[in-house]
Structures are given as structure tokens and as C-alpha cells.
Write a protein that holds these residues in place. Structure first.
Motif, short mmCIF file in Angstrom:
data_model
loop_
_atom_site.label_atom_id
_atom_site.label_comp_id
_atom_site.label_asym_id
_atom_site.label_seq_id
_atom_site.Cartn_x
_atom_site.Cartn_y
_atom_site.Cartn_z
N VAL A 6 85.54 16.88 -32.15
CA VAL A 6 86.49 16.44 -31.13
C VAL A 6 86.79 17.57 -30.15
N LEU A 7 87.06 18.77 -30.66
CA LEU A 7 87.39 19.89 -29.78
C LEU A 7 86.19 20.30 -28.94
N LEU A 8 85.01 20.33 -29.52
CA LEU A 8 83.82 20.71 -28.76
C LEU A 8 83.54 19.72 -27.64
N CYS A 9 83.80 18.44 -27.88
CA CYS A 9 83.64 17.45 -26.81
C CYS A 9 84.64 17.69 -25.68
N LEU A 10 85.86 18.09 -26.03
CA LEU A 10 86.85 18.40 -25.00
C LEU A 10 86.45 19.62 -24.18
N LEU A 11 85.76 20.56 -24.81
CA LEU A 11 85.36 21.79 -24.13
C LEU A 11 84.12 21.61 -23.25
N ARG A 12 83.42 20.50 -23.38
CA ARG A 12 82.16 20.33 -22.64
C ARG A 12 82.35 20.46 -21.14
N SER A 13 83.46 19.99 -20.61
CA SER A 13 83.67 20.02 -19.16
C SER A 13 83.89 21.43 -18.63
N CYS A 14 84.13 22.40 -19.50
CA CYS A 14 84.38 23.78 -19.07
C CYS A 14 83.09 24.57 -18.87
N PHE A 15 81.95 23.99 -19.22
CA PHE A 15 80.67 24.68 -19.16
C PHE A 15 79.75 23.98 -18.15
N THR A 16 79.13 24.77 -17.28
CA THR A 16 78.25 24.18 -16.28
C THR A 16 76.90 23.77 -16.87
N ARG A 17 76.44 24.46 -17.92
CA ARG A 17 75.14 24.18 -18.52
C ARG A 17 75.31 23.77 -19.98
N THR A 18 74.51 22.81 -20.40
CA THR A 18 74.57 22.35 -21.78
C THR A 18 74.20 23.45 -22.75
N GLN A 19 73.22 24.30 -22.38
CA GLN A 19 72.80 25.38 -23.27
C GLN A 19 73.94 26.36 -23.55
N THR A 20 74.75 26.64 -22.52
CA THR A 20 75.88 27.55 -22.71
C THR A 20 76.92 26.93 -23.64
N TRP A 21 77.16 25.64 -23.45
CA TRP A 21 78.11 24.93 -24.33
C TRP A 21 77.63 24.93 -25.78
N LEU A 22 76.35 24.71 -25.99
CA LEU A 22 75.80 24.72 -27.34
C LEU A 22 75.89 26.12 -27.95
N GLN A 23 75.69 27.15 -27.12
CA GLN A 23 75.82 28.52 -27.62
C GLN A 23 77.27 28.81 -28.02
N ALA A 24 78.21 28.30 -27.23
CA ALA A 24 79.63 28.47 -27.58
C ALA A 24 79.96 27.76 -28.89
N ALA A 25 79.35 26.59 -29.11
CA ALA A 25 79.56 25.88 -30.38
C ALA A 25 79.03 26.70 -31.55
N LYS A 26 77.88 27.34 -31.37
CA LYS A 26 77.34 28.19 -32.43
C LYS A 26 78.22 29.43 -32.64
N TYR A 27 78.80 29.93 -31.58
CA TYR A 27 79.69 31.09 -31.69
C TYR A 27 80.93 30.73 -32.50
N VAL A 28 81.51 29.54 -32.21
CA VAL A 28 82.68 29.08 -32.95
C VAL A 28 82.34 28.89 -34.43
N SER A 29 81.17 28.34 -34.71
CA SER A 29 80.74 28.15 -36.10
C SER A 29 80.60 29.49 -36.81
N ALA A 30 80.07 30.50 -36.11
CA ALA A 30 79.94 31.83 -36.71
C ALA A 30 81.30 32.45 -36.99
#
Length: 447
Positions: A6-30
Motif C-alpha cells: 500500500v505504501l509503495l503504491c502511494l510513493l509511486r507518484s514521487c518517482f519519475t522513473r519506474t526503475q528508481t521507484w523499484l530501487q527505492a522499494a528494494k532499499y526499504v526492504s533492505a
């Protein structure tokens, strides 16, 4: 897992590129993993990357709006905690707790680094400090929902230091009290409301912050020093210490009340309430039952809101969960393990830590009532222990462990060996440059 999605979906609009958003998701998981330390290397290795480049690019150069991301984390945390508080259908107080925390740093290349008193170290040390706002729901949970890094005036005035640490061009020096105003302003802009704003002496002594809160009709309970001066009556200014000597003689002036539930039970103190020349302002005094140590709280309750000693004591007791948020943020999510040096990079790390903490805090709050199966507390010192003590509710650290287990995945073949080779090669390169720099210093001394 559902709350993380849910939170990652809310954060999607803050990133211009999907790859950056996915990297942020991996960062949060780490950050939510079982890593012993959470820096660029360990985060990248946990994420399955071949080198730290992607993790470092996420913090330093990638295009995303960290202010908008912090706003989304704030709205998510508040909505989740409010929803958890409404389920038992009880009236539970909300408090915005202001406090600062720091991280020790080596050298002078990090934005905002300075020799100063560091509460985390308990001494004067080299480090950075950040003002945080914690959203506290009584008997429900708390989460960090705002942050502003304190930058020394000399760094802002130095064009070279500003360029090296990538300080914003429009950045102006702000005291910690003024940073608290900025953080509270961000919270109000997102529609947050608090029954009380609380803070320690750093914020209670800031006249500008108190005026800002009063102009917004925000009730507050702020710690002040014993030397704090307030008008006891028109034309009669006194310090807190003098007011206690004048008015609180004998034990009849004190009332023993609990400041709330702690990890070891109720926290009992003696309390006294002193009126001032203004009907909306008062002084709440707390006395330790064993040591007799006094603590002073300057209080403001606007017209139309309930002003009672019991309510102010509840608010004063709810300031402490911000310390719990700092402890969890540092111990479980690496709040103080950021190795970034640029101003924006430090802020981005804070935002992602707040996101990881918010997911676990909201999940723990929503599961609190369902997972609390503790036996009734003892009524007397001679009570026999129950046959089944039950279980304490799931805590944020336990939720983090469950989330880390759910997100774990097997590493690709050769991943550990590849990272071992990369680390050894990078360390060899760093050692070579350090030796060359030392030789240059030695030649400069001889010549």
C-alpha cells in the motif's frame, strides 16, 4: 506485506522513473532486513545488485521528490494509526512530539556536520542533528512523520562548503525551534491535527514556536527550564523555580498520578498545576517520587478546549514515545547508519527509514488488539502466577522480523563471491589513495 505494498503504491507518484521507484522499494526492504549495518554496500548486496552504484545513485543523483515522498509517508502513517485507534471505539489522544536526534560522523565533508552536543552519544562529538516530528496515538502506536536537518550558519555562509555538500541555493539558517515550525507547518499542510504538541526544553524555550502554535489554536505542553520566566500575575514575572518555592509548600499541593503506561508498568509522579496571569496558559510541575527531581511544562489550551490537570498530564506523558521511535529507527532500520554526505542524500535516507518504520508501526497497531492475549495483571503482591501468561502483542521489532522473513529470497549464483571480490578490490584502491595522500602531506612538511 499488504501494508508495504500500500505504501509503495502511494510513493509511486514521487518517482519519475519506474526503475528508481523499484530501487527505492528494494532499499526499504533492505532497511527492514536483518542486516547488521545498513549502508550503501550492504543495502546493494541485499538488494541483489552487482555494485553499490544503484543504491548510491538513488540517494545522490536520481530524480525523485523526497518532500512529496515524506508527505505520502506522513499521510499513510497517520491514517493507519487513526484507523487502528478507532477499532476499539475509544477516545484516544493524539500528540505531535517534537525532538531531535543525531548521528556521529567522522571528518567534515558531510552536510551539517559539526562538533556539538550529541544526545545519542551523551557528550560533545562530531555529528549531524535532525529535528523530527512523531505522530503519537495514545495506547495505539507512534511513527516518525516529519524531519528537517539542522545546518550550521557557517556552512550556509561558506560558498565552498555549500557547493561540496550540495546545500539548496535558497537554504537559510534555522534554529531547531524554527525547524520545528517548518515540520509542524508541513504536517498542517497535509491536514494533520493534534490534541497537543509536545517537546523538550529546546522547543519550550522558543518563543517563536510557542507563538506559531498559539496562532493556529494548537494546544501544547512544552518542557521548559527551571529558569524560564512567566507572569504569575499581571506585573509579577517569576521563574519556575521561584513559583514552586512560593506556592507549593507541603505535600497537599501535590497529587500523585500516572504519566502513562511504560514497559515496566505505570509511571507514577507527583504533579502540581500553577495558574498564570493568562487564563489559557499554566505551568505543570512534575516531581519524581524517589529523587524529588522537578520537571516543568509550560502549557497552553485555547478557548473552547478542555483544560484540566488530568488531560495535561496525559499529554506530557505522551512525549516519550518519540524516544521509542528513535530507538526503533536506529536499532531496527538504520536511522543513524547513513553514510551519505550530501544534504539531499541524507534527507532521502531519512524518508526511506521513515517509510520502513511506518509500515511496521501501522501493522503492529492494527494487530495490537488481536495479538494481545496477556493474562490479567496481579491485584496484589501475593497473587499466584497464572497457569498461562498469554502473549504480549506483536511489537514493531517482531513485525520487522516477520517482514524480513517474508521478503527474503535466494541469492543468485556467485553473488556472495562477486561482492567479496568487489569489496577487497575497493579496499585495496582506497588504501592506495590513502597512502599517496599521506606521502603528499609528508613531502609538504619536509619541503
Amino acid at each position: 506485506m499488504r501494508e508495504r505494498t500500500v505504501l509503495l503504491c502511494l510513493l509511486r507518484s514521487c518517482f519519475t522513473r519506474t526503475q528508481t521507484w523499484l530501487q527505492a522499494a528494494k532499499y526499504v526492504s533492505a532497511l527492514a532486513s536483518d542486516l547488521p549495518s545498513r549502508n550503501g554496500w550492504s543495502v546493494a548486496e541485499h538488494a541483489g545488485d552487482r555494485t553499490p552504484d544503484r543504491a548510491q545513485r538513488l540517494l545522490n543523483r536520481a530524480c525523485w521528490d523526497e518532500a512529496a515522498a515524506m508527505s505520502q509517508v506522513r499521510k499513510y502513517a497517520v491514517a493507519g494509526l487513526d484507523d487502528a485507534a478507532r477499532r476499539p471505539r475509544r477516545q484516544r489522544m493524539t500528540v505531535g512530539a517534537l525532538d531531535e536526534t543525531g548521528q556521529e560522523k567522522q571528518g567534515s565533508a558531510t552536510a551539517g556536520v559539526k562538533r556539538q552536543y550529541m544526545g545519542c552519544a551523551g557528550r560533545v562529538a562530531n555529528g549531524i542533528n535532525t529535528v523530527h516530528l512523531s505522530y503519537v496515538r495514545e495506547k495505539t502506536g507512534c511513527a516518525l512523520v516529519g524531519a528537517r536537518q539542522w545546518i550550521p550558519a557557517e556552512d550556509i555562509a561558506d560558498p565552498v562548503k555549500s557547493l561540496v555538500t550540495a546545500l539548496p541555493l535558497d537554504l537559510r539558517f534555522r534554529t531547531k525551534g524554527q525547524l520545528a515550525i517548518d515540520v509542524m507547518g508541513d504536517a498542517y499542510a497535509d491536514g494533520l491535527s493534534f490534541d497537543f504538541a509536545c517537546g523538550d526544553e529546546v522547543y519550550g524555550s522558543c518563543t517563536e514556536l510557542r507563538r506559531f502554535l498559539e496562532d493556529r489554536g494548537q494546544a501544547y505542553v512544552l518542557r521548559v527550564a527551571s529558569s524560564f520566566i512567566f507572569p504569575l500575575a499581571p506585573g509579577i514575572p517569576v521563574t519556575c523555580k521561584e513559583a514552586v518555592k512560593r506556592l507549593l509548600k507541603g505535600n497537599r499541593a501535590w497529587e500523585v498520578r500516572s504519566a502513562g503506561q511504560g514497559s515496566k508498568g505505570e509511571r507514577w509522579y507527583a504533579w502540581a498545576w500553577i495558574a498564570t496571569s493568562c487564563p489559557h496558559r499554566s505551568l505543570l510541575v512534575r516531581r519524581h517520587l524517589k529523587t524529588g527531581e522537578l520537571a516543568f511544562h509550560y502549557c497552553y489550551v485555547p478557548e473552547g478546549q478542555l483544560a484540566s490537570k488530568a488531560r495535561l498530564i496525559r499529554a506530557a506523558g505522551l512525549r516519550w514515545p518519540v524516544e521509542e521511535s528513535f530507538e526503533l529507527g536506529k536499532g531496527c532500520f538504520g536511522l543513524d547508519q547513513c553514510q551519505a554526505r550530501l544534504y539531499t542524500a541524507v534527507l532521502r535516507h531519512l524518508v526511506l527509514v521513515m517509510a520502513a518504520l511506518a509500515v511496521c508501526a501501522v501493522t503492529a497497531a492494527q494487530l495490537r488488539e488481536r495479538t494481545d492475549t496477556q493474562a490479567p495483571p496481579p491485584a496484589g503482591p501475593d497473587d499466584k502466577p497464572p497457569a498461562d501468561p498469554g502473549l504480549v502483542p506483536l511489537s514493531v521489532p517482531e513485525i520487522r522480523r516477520l517482514l524480513a522473513a517474508a521478503l527474503s529470497r535466494p541469492e543468485p549464483p556467485g553473488h556472495a563471491a562477486r561482492w567479496l571480490h568487489w569489496r577487497r578490490r575497493h579496499q585495496a584502491q582506497s588504501r592506495w589513495f590513502h597512502k599517496r595522500a599521506r606521502l603528499a602531506r609528508n613531502y609538504a612538511l619536509v619541503s
